[in-house]
Design an enzyme around this catalytic site. Structure first.
Site, PDB file in Angstrom:
ATOM      1  N   SER A  15       0.867  -1.179   0.000  1.00  0.00           N
ATOM      2  CA  SER A  15       0.000   0.000   0.000  1.00  0.00           C
ATOM      3  C   SER A  15       0.903   1.229   0.000  1.00  0.00           C
ATOM      4  O   SER A  15       2.104   1.133   0.254  1.00  0.00           O
ATOM      5  CB  SER A  15      -0.939  -0.006   1.187  1.00  0.00           C
ATOM      6  OG  SER A  15      -0.219  -0.240   2.353  1.00  0.00           O
ATOM      7  N   ILE A  16       0.324   2.363  -0.311  1.00  0.00           N
ATOM      8  CA  ILE A  16       1.136   3.581  -0.358  1.00  0.00           C
ATOM      9  C   ILE A  16       0.729   4.514   0.772  1.00  0.00           C
ATOM     10  O   ILE A  16      -0.400   4.462   1.253  1.00  0.00           O
ATOM     11  CB  ILE A  16       1.041   4.293  -1.738  1.00  0.00           C
ATOM     12  CG1 ILE A  16      -0.392   4.293  -2.261  1.00  0.00           C
ATOM     13  CG2 ILE A  16       1.974   3.671  -2.729  1.00  0.00           C
ATOM     14  CD1 ILE A  16      -0.529   4.960  -3.613  1.00  0.00           C
ATOM     15  N   LYS A  54      -6.626   8.075  -7.713  1.00  0.00           N
ATOM     16  CA  LYS A  54      -6.671   7.036  -6.678  1.00  0.00           C
ATOM     17  C   LYS A  54      -8.089   6.483  -6.677  1.00  0.00           C
ATOM     18  O   LYS A  54      -9.026   7.127  -6.212  1.00  0.00           O
ATOM     19  CB  LYS A  54      -6.299   7.598  -5.308  1.00  0.00           C
ATOM     20  CG  LYS A  54      -6.335   6.507  -4.250  1.00  0.00           C
ATOM     21  CD  LYS A  54      -5.315   6.725  -3.168  1.00  0.00           C
ATOM     22  CE  LYS A  54      -5.066   5.477  -2.334  1.00  0.00           C
ATOM     23  NZ  LYS A  54      -6.211   4.985  -1.614  1.00  0.00           N
ATOM     24  N   ARG A  75      -6.018  -8.641  -2.757  1.00  0.00           N
ATOM     25  CA  ARG A  75      -4.783  -8.232  -2.103  1.00  0.00           C
ATOM     26  C   ARG A  75      -4.562  -9.012  -0.801  1.00  0.00           C
ATOM     27  O   ARG A  75      -3.443  -9.380  -0.468  1.00  0.00           O
ATOM     28  CB  ARG A  75      -4.870  -6.731  -1.820  1.00  0.00           C
ATOM     29  CG  ARG A  75      -3.727  -6.171  -1.054  1.00  0.00           C
ATOM     30  CD  ARG A  75      -3.845  -4.662  -1.008  1.00  0.00           C
ATOM     31  NE  ARG A  75      -2.718  -4.094  -0.322  1.00  0.00           N
ATOM     32  CZ  ARG A  75      -2.681  -3.865   0.975  1.00  0.00           C
ATOM     33  NH1 ARG A  75      -3.706  -4.148   1.735  1.00  0.00           N
ATOM     34  NH2 ARG A  75      -1.599  -3.353   1.518  1.00  0.00           N
ATOM     35  N   GLU A 112      -7.490  -1.780  -9.779  1.00  0.00           N
ATOM     36  CA  GLU A 112      -8.629  -1.647  -8.870  1.00  0.00           C
ATOM     37  C   GLU A 112      -9.930  -2.022  -9.579  1.00  0.00           C
ATOM     38  O   GLU A 112     -10.197  -1.534 -10.673  1.00  0.00           O
ATOM     39  CB  GLU A 112      -8.682  -0.173  -8.406  1.00  0.00           C
ATOM     40  CG  GLU A 112      -9.474   0.069  -7.177  1.00  0.00           C
ATOM     41  CD  GLU A 112      -8.631   0.012  -5.891  1.00  0.00           C
ATOM     42  OE1 GLU A 112      -7.473  -0.471  -5.926  1.00  0.00           O
ATOM     43  OE2 GLU A 112      -9.152   0.426  -4.854  1.00  0.00           O
ATOM     44  N   LYS A 229       3.784   9.118  -8.713  1.00  0.00           N
ATOM     45  CA  LYS A 229       4.828   8.083  -8.694  1.00  0.00           C
ATOM     46  C   LYS A 229       6.049   8.602  -9.445  1.00  0.00           C
ATOM     47  O   LYS A 229       5.888   9.230 -10.501  1.00  0.00           O
ATOM     48  CB  LYS A 229       4.325   6.802  -9.386  1.00  0.00           C
ATOM     49  CG  LYS A 229       3.138   6.175  -8.672  1.00  0.00           C
ATOM     50  CD  LYS A 229       2.516   5.022  -9.452  1.00  0.00           C
ATOM     51  CE  LYS A 229       1.304   4.498  -8.679  1.00  0.00           C
ATOM     52  NZ  LYS A 229       0.534   3.513  -9.442  1.00  0.00           N
ATOM     53  N   LYS A 253      -4.605  13.313  -0.979  1.00  0.00           N
ATOM     54  CA  LYS A 253      -6.062  13.423  -0.766  1.00  0.00           C
ATOM     55  C   LYS A 253      -6.621  14.761  -1.246  1.00  0.00           C
ATOM     56  O   LYS A 253      -5.884  15.731  -1.414  1.00  0.00           O
ATOM     57  CB  LYS A 253      -6.347  13.305   0.732  1.00  0.00           C
ATOM     58  CG  LYS A 253      -6.107  11.918   1.258  1.00  0.00           C
ATOM     59  CD  LYS A 253      -7.402  11.378   1.765  1.00  0.00           C
ATOM     60  CE  LYS A 253      -7.270   9.948   2.177  1.00  0.00           C
ATOM     61  NZ  LYS A 253      -8.526   9.262   2.276  1.00  0.00           N
TER      62      LYS A 253
HETATM   63  S1  IVH Z   1      -0.163   2.011  -6.441  1.00  0.00           S
HETATM   64  C1  IVH Z   1       3.445   0.017  -4.832  1.00  0.00           C
HETATM   65  N1  IVH Z   1      -1.959   3.445  -7.688  1.00  0.00           N
HETATM   66  O1  IVH Z   1      -4.730   2.269  -2.993  1.00  0.00           O
HETATM   67  C2  IVH Z   1       2.260   0.830  -5.120  1.00  0.00           C
HETATM   68  N2  IVH Z   1      -2.677   2.201  -5.781  1.00  0.00           N
HETATM   69  O2  IVH Z   1      -2.490   2.072  -0.589  1.00  0.00           O
HETATM   70  C3  IVH Z   1       0.998   0.043  -5.086  1.00  0.00           C
HETATM   71  N3  IVH Z   1      -5.084   2.413  -5.306  1.00  0.00           N
HETATM   72  O3  IVH Z   1      -4.925  -0.848  -2.011  1.00  0.00           O
HETATM   73  C4  IVH Z   1      -0.261   0.804  -5.191  1.00  0.00           C
HETATM   74  N4  IVH Z   1      -5.597   3.764  -6.974  1.00  0.00           N
HETATM   75  O4  IVH Z   1      -5.512  -0.710  -4.473  1.00  0.00           O
HETATM   76  C5  IVH Z   1      -1.728   2.605  -6.657  1.00  0.00           C
HETATM   77  N5  IVH Z   1      -3.450   4.743  -8.934  1.00  0.00           N
HETATM   78  C6  IVH Z   1      -3.216   3.906  -7.909  1.00  0.00           C
HETATM   79  C7  IVH Z   1      -4.250   3.497  -7.040  1.00  0.00           C
HETATM   80  C8  IVH Z   1      -3.925   2.640  -5.970  1.00  0.00           C
HETATM   81  C9  IVH Z   1      -6.071   3.099  -5.926  1.00  0.00           C
HETATM   82  C10 IVH Z   1      -5.278   1.593  -4.072  1.00  0.00           C
HETATM   83  C11 IVH Z   1      -4.602   0.250  -4.114  1.00  0.00           C
HETATM   84  C12 IVH Z   1      -4.091   0.018  -2.708  1.00  0.00           C
HETATM   85  C13 IVH Z   1      -4.139   1.368  -2.095  1.00  0.00           C
HETATM   86  C14 IVH Z   1      -2.716   1.856  -1.881  1.00  0.00           C
END
Ligand code: IVH
Length: 265
Positions: A15-16, A54, A75, A112, A229, A253
């Site tokens: 997760s980020i 997101k 996940r 997603e 990113k 956010k």
């Molecule tokens: S990147 C290593 N990009 O947010 C990076 N995550 O905390 C992996 N999510 O459960 C995640 N939109 O499902 C990434 N554009 C996006 C995203 C995204 C939604 C969700 C993801 C994860 C959570 C990250």
């Protein structure tokens, strides 16, 4: 659920971190931290970032072997998820077979699964007509549909998918940037959201945040904010992790939506 087989992710589903400072300084501080971690001086040129939405749904890993959808997993705790292949196969937008030439031997696509707002409204209207329970919100609708024991029930729920990254990959020359990865996935027929960009420095991130905030209510699905990113994959990898979250990415956010409620009684 015990009925779903456990799937161990060869590449963990991380997760980020979330930046809760919803103003421009949220993006500016991320850029400062990344530049410092890369050892870039004040005079070094602006860094390239990939910026995207997101999505507010359920994280899924799609495993394509020789271009065929072989397995789909949730996940879970990031290390081990649940095998939901049968249910994911009923999502029309997710291709069962990759299209194009130079198909990878193995390609895990991460993204997603979500329910669009019009699909959610339409589904609920139909449920009410039939005196059946309505879904609480699109997010629960998506998560609940994927973890249904009966794939026929999942098939009735209108779900969408957008890819945002990769898991395990072999037999494929990896692009050198995140933007390049998303473009390549799109060419394979995987849905990738059009609202994405590659931009320079904190100014580019701030502009993207503002552009998407203005667009937010017009989008047909819910979002939580935007994600930044580091675009160069070698640079991103060199940044490493802090408490299991990669340093190369952050979720930024939006300010909470505020409305006036009149208390009638
Ligand atoms: S990147 C290593 N990009 O947010 C990076 N995550 O905390 C992996 N999510 O459960 C995640 N939109 O499902 C990434 N554009 C996006 C995203 C995204 C939604 C969700 C993801 C994860 C959570 C990250």
């Amino acid at each position: 659920l015990p009925e779903f087989a456990a799937v161990r992710h060869a590449v963990p589903m991380l997760s980020i971190k979330t930046e809760t400072d919803t103003g421009p300084s949220g993006a500016i501080h991320f850029d400062i931290r990344v530049r410092r971690a890369l050892g870039l001086g004040e005079d070094a040129p602006a860094l390239e970032y990939a910026a995207e939405l997101k999505f507010d749904g359920l994280a899924i890993s799609l495993r394509y072997e020789a271009g065929i959808l072989a397995r789909a997993a949730t996940r879970g705790d990031g290390e081990t998820g649940e095998d939901v292949t049968q249910n994911v196969r009923t999502i029309h937008r997710i291709p069962l077979r990759l299209r194009g030439a130079a198909i990878p031997e193995l390609l895990e696509v991460r993204g997603e699964v979500f329910m669009s707002r019009p699909d959610f409204e339409h589904y609920n209207a139909r449920q009410r007509e039939r005196n059946k329970p309505a879904l609480v919100n699109p997010r629960n609708g998506a998560a609940g549909s994927i973890r249904q024991l009966d794939p026929k029930i999942s098939a009735e729920r209108p779900l969408s998918f957008y890819a945002y990254g990769l898991g395990e990959v072999s037999g494929w020359p990896l692009p050198d940037s995140h933007g390049g990865v998303l473009d390549a996935l799109e060419k394979f027929g995987i849905p990738v959201c059009e609202h994405r960009t590659v931009t320079l420095g904190a100014d580019g991130l701030v502009a993207f945040h503002a552009r998407i905030l203005a667009l937010r209510d017009a989008l047909p699905f819910d979002i939580d904010g935007v994600v930044y990113k580091v675009n160069d994959l070698a640079q991103a990898a060199s940044l490493g992790f802090v408490s299991r979250a990669p340093r190369f990415a952050i979720a930024h956010k939006f300010p909470a939506e505020e409305m006036i409620t009149e208390v009638l009684g």
